[in-house]
Write an enzyme that holds these catalytic residues in place. Structure first.
Site, short mmCIF file in Angstrom:
data_model
loop_
_atom_site.label_atom_id
_atom_site.label_comp_id
_atom_site.label_asym_id
_atom_site.label_seq_id
_atom_site.Cartn_x
_atom_site.Cartn_y
_atom_site.Cartn_z
N MET A 1 -8.42 -56.06 31.89
CA MET A 1 -7.46 -57.50 32.04
C MET A 1 -6.30 -57.28 32.74
SD MET A 1 -7.84 -58.27 27.90
CE MET A 1 -7.42 -56.26 27.49
N ALA A 2 -6.16 -58.13 33.64
CA ALA A 2 -5.14 -58.16 34.79
C ALA A 2 -4.01 -58.31 34.05
CB ALA A 2 -5.14 -59.42 35.80
N GLN B 1 -12.35 -51.34 38.87
CA GLN B 1 -13.06 -52.72 39.39
C GLN B 1 -12.39 -53.34 40.59
OE1 GLN B 1 -12.30 -56.54 36.98
NE2 GLN B 1 -14.40 -55.68 36.19
N CYS C 1 -14.48 -63.22 36.79
CA CYS C 1 -12.94 -63.78 36.66
C CYS C 1 -13.20 -64.95 37.00
CB CYS C 1 -12.24 -62.96 37.68
SG CYS C 1 -10.37 -63.51 37.57
N LYS D 1 -19.66 -57.05 36.25
CA LYS D 1 -19.38 -57.69 35.16
C LYS D 1 -19.43 -59.10 35.31
CE LYS D 1 -15.67 -58.09 31.60
NZ LYS D 1 -15.45 -59.48 31.59
N ASN E 1 -19.79 -58.62 25.47
CA ASN E 1 -18.31 -59.23 25.57
C ASN E 1 -17.99 -60.32 25.03
OD1 ASN E 1 -15.71 -59.60 28.14
ND2 ASN E 1 -15.33 -58.65 26.10
N ASP F 1 -15.37 -62.54 21.68
CA ASP F 1 -15.17 -62.72 20.17
C ASP F 1 -15.48 -61.42 19.33
OD1 ASP F 1 -14.63 -65.17 21.21
OD2 ASP F 1 -16.74 -66.37 20.50
N GLY G 1 -11.87 -56.94 24.60
CA GLY G 1 -10.62 -57.39 25.57
C GLY G 1 -9.56 -57.76 24.66
N ARG G 2 -9.32 -58.98 24.51
CA ARG G 2 -8.11 -59.53 23.88
C ARG G 2 -7.87 -59.30 22.48
NH1 ARG G 2 -9.15 -65.86 24.00
NH2 ARG G 2 -11.24 -64.99 23.85
#
Length: 339
Positions: free
Chosen positions: A17-18, A70, A101, A142, A203, A205, A227-228
């Protein structure tokens, strides 16, 4: 097969994640149970130009391995050149190519998820990177499930990437047009996993150990990427592993442990120096602290303070005030004035 999938292993990836998954945050997640790391995406053009800022994104500690760097771009030969430079610098465990992305500035350069609209170009890019890197390190990709709901093509793209020589594919279960809204479609991720022989990492939820266990049991994925949810709760990796092993959900991290992690994250970021001096670092860290505050009582009031923080002394003072009030009152009303 990539070694972290052997012997029935079901690895948990920290999603790239940027502005989030820098060297410091990856170290935190590794200690809390993440198995595989992927750096923030880096521009192949920046690597070729030997841009110091771009190169900084590729930094990692050996304790974080296995780590992939990446890359994004639209020119396979240049991306292969960039990959070889990275391999010479850092010897990552794999190179990952970003075909997912959704950010406009990446898509505008025909990178990221833009390539999902042009499978011949995507295939050319993937093959040229794999061939250019050769046997030095594995290459993975990805993707998202498609550009929009009218052009969902994740199965086709997964097959292309497998045929190009990529050794695994991680799939975010949303289209580019969805960005991060709506629900991730795990049925399509499952279909991809059943259509290719290389590992598919799912990936989207994933917020708990129960979510991980459900996807492991009900889909054909070989691993999970988080991720989030990790931004707010990096303990999710520890909790997921415990749940997979015992079927029990651990209690959330206590308030003291959350503030301890926040302090350590900020201090390590300052010591690293990527973002500048103490003030510059903490200003750059505000969005990260905002994410952490979502898991704390009276988060709204905390965020009002966090958006003004410029020193470690302020972080420590806020932590002390917050914990003292919580310990005295057992709960933090939303009307608490922590200013």
């Amino acid at each position: 097969m990539l070694p972290w999938f052997k012997n029935g292993n079901f690895p948990l990836y920290l999603a790239p994640m940027a502005g989030v998954t820098d060297r410091v945050f990856r170290s935190i997640c590794k200690k809390l149970g993440a198995d595989v790391m992927v750096t923030e995406f880096v521009s192949s053009e920046g690597i070729i130009r030997r841009d110091d800022r771009t190169r900084k994104y590729t930094e990692f500690d050996d304790e974080q391995r296995p780590v992939g760097v990446q890359l994004f771009g639209a020119d396979g030969k240049k991306m292969a050149e960039a990959a070889k430079k990275i391999i010479d610098w850092k010897e990552p465990d794999f190179i990952d190519i970003n075909f997912g992305c959704p950010v406009n500035k990446v898509v505008a350069k025909n990178g990221g998820s833009a390539l999902l609209r042009d499978c011949p170009v995507l295939a050319k890019v993937a093959s040229e990177v794999v061939q250019g890197v050769g046997s030095q390190v594995p290459v993975t990709g990805k993707i998202r499930i498609g550009w929009d709901f009218e052009s969902i093509n994740a199965v086709e793209v997964s097959t292309i990437l497998e045929d190009s020589g990529m050794e695994a594919v991680s799939i975010h279960g949303r289209t580019r047009s969805q960005s991060y809204g709506g629900e991730a479609d795990w049925n399509i991720i499952d279909e991809c996993a059943r259509s290719v022989s290389i590992p598919i990492i799912g990936n989207g939820d994933i917020t708990s150990g129960k979510d991980v266990e459900e996807k492991k049991e009900k889909t054909a994925v070989s691993g999970i990427m988080i991720g989030r949810a990790a931004m707010q709760n990096p303990w999710i990796f520890r909790d997921a592993k415990h749940y997979l092993k015992t079927g029990e959900q651990l209690e959330p991290a206590i308030l003291e442990d959350r503030w301890k992690l926040i302090n350590e994250h900020c201090q390590q970021a300052i010591e690293w120096g990527r973002y500048g001096n103490e003030k510059q670092t903490l200003m750059a860290m505000r969005s990260r602290l905002m994410a952490y505050s979502k898991g704390l009582p009276s988060g709204k009031r905390l965020r009002q303070r966090i958006c003004k923080i410029v020193s470690m002394e302020e972080i420590k003072q806020l932590a002390e005030e917050h914990m003292n009030y919580h310990n005295e009152n057992k709960s933090i009303p939303e009307t608490l004035n922590v200013a």
